[in-house]
Design a protein around this motif. Sequence first.
Motif, short mmCIF file in Angstrom:
data_model
loop_
_atom_site.label_atom_id
_atom_site.label_comp_id
_atom_site.label_asym_id
_atom_site.label_seq_id
_atom_site.Cartn_x
_atom_site.Cartn_y
_atom_site.Cartn_z
N UNK A 101 0.69 -1.25 -0.04
CA UNK A 101 -0.12 0.01 -0.19
C UNK A 101 0.76 1.30 0.07
N UNK A 102 1.44 1.70 -1.21
CA UNK A 102 2.22 2.79 -1.19
C UNK A 102 1.37 4.05 -0.48
N UNK A 103 2.19 4.72 0.71
CA UNK A 103 1.24 5.88 1.27
C UNK A 103 0.99 6.96 0.34
N UNK A 104 -0.16 7.35 0.38
CA UNK A 104 -0.44 8.26 -0.43
C UNK A 104 -0.31 9.87 0.22
N UNK A 105 0.91 10.45 0.21
CA UNK A 105 1.14 11.76 0.89
C UNK A 105 1.26 12.88 0.14
N UNK A 148 8.41 4.10 1.98
CA UNK A 148 7.17 3.76 0.85
C UNK A 148 6.36 5.08 0.43
N UNK A 149 6.60 6.26 1.16
CA UNK A 149 6.01 7.45 0.93
C UNK A 149 6.53 7.83 -0.70
N UNK B 6 -8.63 3.21 4.21
CA UNK B 6 -8.45 2.04 4.21
C UNK B 6 -9.35 1.37 5.15
N UNK B 43 8.99 -0.33 5.65
CA UNK B 43 9.44 0.97 4.79
C UNK B 43 8.48 2.14 4.81
N UNK B 52 0.15 14.06 5.81
CA UNK B 52 -1.22 13.61 5.15
C UNK B 52 -1.57 12.08 5.57
N UNK B 105 -0.66 6.97 10.19
CA UNK B 105 -2.11 6.84 9.73
C UNK B 105 -2.97 6.75 11.08
#
Lengths: 270, 332
Positions: A101-105, A148-149, B6, B43, B52, B105
């Motif tokens: 789940x590539x973080x969507x920032x 990942x971000x 999610x 990661x 965000x 998150x």
Amino acid sequence: MSINLVVALMPEAKPLISHFDLAAVNTRSPLPVFQRDGIRLIVSGIGAAAAAAATGYLFAQQQQRDLAWLNVGVAGHGCLAIGEGRLIHKISEHNSGRNWFPPQTLKLGVASDALNSVSRIERRYAQPQFYDMEAAAYYATACRFSSGELVQCFKIVSDNPSHPVDAVNADTARTLIGAQMKSLDRVVTALSALSDTAIKAVTEPAALDACLSRWSFTVTQQNQLYRLLQRLEILEPAPANKAPDLGHCQSATAVLAALNRQVNQLFVQP
Amino acid sequence: MIDHIYIESGLREHPRVVEIKQRYTSATIVECDRYGEVFNPKAQNFRLQKSRPALILADKPRGRVQQAPAGYGIGGDHHYYFSHMLNCLYDCRYCFLQGMYRSAHYVLFVNYEDFMRDIRTTLAAHPGEDVWFYSGYDCDSLALEPVSRFCDYFLPEFAGLPHAKLELRTKSTQVRGLLKQPAMDNVVVAFSFTPQEVSAALEHKVPSVQKRLDAMLQLQRAGWQLGLRFDPVIYSDNFKQQYRELFAQVFATLDVALLHSVSIGAFRLPKQFFKTLVRLHPHEALFAGPLREEGGMVSYQQSLGTEMIDFCTEELARYIPQALLFPCDYAA
Ligand code: SF4
């Protein structure tokens, strides 16, 4: 700006090479690499192994953690119209059943979607999502080098249930990616800015190199030295901050003791 | 603003999930099997994500009610905490959640009924005795109240359990959910404070001291029991003046006679968490300060820590009776 672009095929790469005015580097490199002003692009070839190898190769050339990575390419989709572009928020690897789940920032207003990485060309488009052959391997590899971000995918619909994949050719791929260049430019700019923030957060203290070249520190002492110098810089910001006076120190241990004293003197005791 | 939600696929039809989706109609919905797939990968960078954060709606299958760390309590013998949420709307530089989780998150566990069942079971293990349940350990109890509707569900449940004492711990001003219900004898709403200057520098997005005091005053007038948490106490060159002014401001607003408890504790973090925080914020002055590591904990150098707590305790004694004051010396 600092970002690595991973693209499967040359027709997909061409609009990016032209837009960012990239020039070929080292013609003897095993994979085509193009570069200018911190933007590097590698053409990986098709499939998971090729994507992982190209990503690893590009990292090995730079050895820099927390760089931005972007995988760009055309892909099939279960329902979106041809030409639509999306960031990817979920990557499923069909063979292993693994999900990422590539973080969507990025605050860009660019829509995102899910993607299934398959090992053969997808013709059934069973789910309302993207289908490609590289994203999972690329993402899993790039996440070894960056958070990942900073590792994202941008896919553009080239085929769907009513426009089969067999009609996609080099021209279509080039045109479709070229038409999304405005969004791609924004993603590249925002992602590399995010990477700059992450890299800047670990700027080395100014006096570090001088200390390391003059005295011999063990690894533990190097960590202590780094933090003490960093604390001095924080607690006594420029212009008050001058290089610590360590000229009299005979050993690394003496340097650390002197720096400790200097740091502690900065606190006003109640 | 929540742009991505999610949702564990098994919770698609859960009424709380449906309600939250209706609230965020423009958010992108992403399904996952278990929330850990999104929340736990290595990661991830808490600091980058904090700009965000997304919302994760999940089910907590076990470990819903936990023994509170020694020293966490405010009187009484039995102390437990439960976390309907992980992470927080605010961004306090010293927050141990940054050291505990890789992701920023917000995780909201929507199976409130299961939490409540475990709370009842825990209470039943101490028949006839008061048992404390703390809700603000892994999150701010109230900051995300408009989304979680925590008060709407849990307060009526606790109303039927006089021996179950509930502490809500917050830095928010989200008190509407409380004000629309009658005050309860077994609920304490505890607000945390540092001096305004410290708060402005370290507690990003947290409402001002005065705004929080105004919210407390509304609650106090409505009959709610209030707690004050001066934890962590933060050092600065003029901390004495800062804390003197803070206490003066707080006790000029609130009626001390109606306060439930006041607690105080110096800044402290487990060593591993501290290291993570330094990595996330290497240029943060708080972490460059007069700290020492001992027994796996990082805290102010011995004499300084003692001096600060002694000073604040003496100052507080000018306003509150000793019986209201509780030291906080638990490790996060
Ligand atoms: S309010 Fe509490 S939980 Fe939220 S960031 Fe600050 S310290 Fe952490």
